[in-house]
Enzyme design. Structure first.
Site, PDB file in Angstrom:
ATOM      1  N   CYS A  92      -0.302  -5.192  53.175  1.00 16.56           N
ATOM      2  CA  CYS A  92       0.683  -4.677  52.221  1.00 16.56           C
ATOM      3  C   CYS A  92       1.513  -5.765  51.556  1.00 16.56           C
ATOM      4  O   CYS A  92       2.145  -5.521  50.531  1.00 16.56           O
ATOM      5  CB  CYS A  92       1.620  -3.683  52.914  1.00 16.56           C
ATOM      6  SG  CYS A  92       0.772  -2.238  53.564  1.00 16.56           S
ATOM      7  N   HIS A 367       2.338   3.591  46.850  1.00 18.16           N
ATOM      8  CA  HIS A 367       2.158   2.259  47.424  1.00 18.16           C
ATOM      9  C   HIS A 367       0.726   1.772  47.179  1.00 18.16           C
ATOM     10  O   HIS A 367      -0.137   1.920  48.033  1.00 18.16           O
ATOM     11  CB  HIS A 367       2.465   2.350  48.921  1.00 18.16           C
ATOM     12  CG  HIS A 367       2.333   1.093  49.704  1.00 18.16           C
ATOM     13  ND1 HIS A 367       2.292  -0.162  49.148  1.00 18.16           N
ATOM     14  CD2 HIS A 367       2.244   0.904  51.056  1.00 18.16           C
ATOM     15  CE1 HIS A 367       2.184  -1.062  50.109  1.00 18.16           C
ATOM     16  NE2 HIS A 367       2.153  -0.434  51.273  1.00 18.16           N
ATOM     17  N   CYS A 397       6.909  -4.810  55.163  1.00 24.70           N
ATOM     18  CA  CYS A 397       6.234  -4.885  56.449  1.00 24.70           C
ATOM     19  C   CYS A 397       4.739  -5.031  56.189  1.00 24.70           C
ATOM     20  O   CYS A 397       4.243  -4.699  55.104  1.00 24.70           O
ATOM     21  CB  CYS A 397       6.521  -3.651  57.292  1.00 24.70           C
ATOM     22  SG  CYS A 397       5.960  -2.079  56.573  1.00 24.70           S
ATOM     23  N   GLY A 399       0.682  -4.824  58.098  1.00 24.80           N
ATOM     24  CA  GLY A 399      -0.161  -4.441  59.218  1.00 24.80           C
ATOM     25  C   GLY A 399      -0.493  -5.615  60.116  1.00 24.80           C
ATOM     26  O   GLY A 399      -0.635  -6.748  59.662  1.00 24.80           O
TER      27      GLY A 399
END
Length: 411
Positions: A92, A367, A397, A399
């Protein structure tokens, strides 16, 4: 180190990430990113022949998003053959990582102009299409570090922090309300590039398609928790459920409360964004007025099972590098992967919630994984200019237990 300036930032509207249904689902992801490249050069008034490299975040690099999408998008945009391009994946954080790598290239003196950004067509290349999962299928690694799906992690964070379902839904409603106001007041207009059919030239989408301005507290409350069945799924070597695996890592937690829903988690969408980073010598020689300078960039690893708690610590790291405090930041963009992620970061940093995502976030807008970080940076820059404020921090944040942050200062 030399100064890295942001001279332009554009994005497409976000389209619903449903095959054959979203307004952008008919557009090849190469073409989607190519249109932002063309729009960026027009808005920022630079000559594409000056670009030293194109750095692009893409998470699912397979099928239509494989084969170095960045390079093919440069060709699709009609830019000179001499312009190189590279695709990268930091989950992300990919879009913001592309921006940060571009800033590093300029700050080092290696390049004078770099185009960065990201793209994700989730309607055409669904999340997980690369088949790697969270850990690439490495069973040996899985014995040492078991990485549960992010929905389980988000619910674990909410449980640890004591966030109620009502608090998460209230944050989600705020995201929808703020996004609706931003759209109504045309706050995104400076950055938006309308997406056109690559063949006919017809406009396919001019405004974000995903937001639900009619969202209500009652409607959010009626949604069922999204990750109950997933948490109960057997996944361990002895048939342990995903919830049980997470609880074994955090024995102080009696049980996981599944409180995230489709309404208080980020949406699946298509979209692309591009950001131009230039050196001081380049803007002076070309007579370009920079919009902001990059004060600091940072990445940080965090515990890989809960995995989504790094926005707070990585923001603190970036602030230390810039010689700043959290109270020095006028505007925060904290990616709304899940409501609990943002609420936990706000609590960790001790910041005023009204300074966070005043124009909504990924819960309302969606997103598009590889593009989101670059989109958030452009949104932060537009908001600083709209309000006349000076500093912004963008963080996401990631993964596997990572975080990324960038600090902007308006020029």
């Amino acid at each position: 180190m030399k100064t890295s300036y942001v001279i332009g930032a554009v994005r497409t509207p976000r389209g619903r990430g449903k095959a054959g249904k979203g307004a952008l689902s008919s557009v090849h992801p190469q073409e989607l990113f190519a249109q932002t490249l063309v729009g960026l050069a027009e808005r920022a008034a630079f000559d594409p022949r000056d670009v030293g490299d194109v750095i692009t975040g893409i998470v699912s690099q397979v099928n239509e998003q494989g084969a170095n999408l960045a390079r093919n998008a440069v060709l699709a945009a009609g830019w000179p053959d001499e312009i190189s391009a590279v695709s990268l994946n930091r989950f992300c954080g990919s879009g913001l990582q592309a921006v940060n790598f571009g800033a590093m290239a300029v700050a080092s003196g290696a390049m004078d102009l770099v185009v960065t950004g990201g793209v994700e067509s989730m309607s055409r290349v669904p999340m997980g299409a690369d088949g790697g999962g969270q850990d690439g299928g490495n069973t040996n690694l899985r014995k040492r570090v078991f990485q549960v799906p992010q929905g389980i992690s988000a619910d674990l964070i909410a449980t640890q922090e004591g966030f109620s379902r009502e608090e998460l839904d209230a944050f989600a409603l705020r995201s929808q309300t703020n996004a609706a106001r931003a759209i109504e007041e045309n706050r995104f207009s400076r950055s938006l590039v309308a997406v056109k059919d690559p063949v006919t030239g017809a406009v396919l989408l001019e405004r974000d398609e995903y937001p639900r301005p009619d969202t209500t507290a009652a409607g959010l409350a009626a949604l069922g928790p999204a990750f109950v069945a997933l948490g109960a799924a057997p996944a361990g070597p002895n048939g342990e459920t995903l919830d049980a695996i997470a609880l074994a890592r955090y024995p102080g937690v009696a049980s996981i409360r599944h409180v995230h829903t489709a309404g208080n988690s980020s949406g699946i969408v298509d979209g692309a964004a591009a950001v131009a980073i230039a050196s001081e010598s380049y803007v002076k020689e070309r007579g370009i007025r920079p919009r902001a300078r990059i004060r600091a960039v940072a990445t940080l690893g965090s515990e890989p099972l809960v995995m989504l708690t790094a926005p707070g610590p990585v923001s603190e790291k970036a602030l230390r590098l810039a010689g700043m405090k959290a109270s020095d930041i006028d505007h925060w963009e904290i990616n709304e992967a899940f409501a609990a992620v943002v609420l936990q970061a706000i609590r960790k940093l001790g910041i005023d919630p009204t300074r966070v995502n005043p124009n909504g976030g990924s819960i309302a807008l969606g997103h598009p994984l590889g593009a989101t970080g670059a989109m958030l940076l452009g949104t932060a820059l537009d908001e600083l200019e709209r309000t006349g404020k000076g500093t912004a921090l963008v963080t996401l944040c990631i993964g596997g237990g990572q975080g990324i942050a960038t600090i902007l200062e308006r020029v």
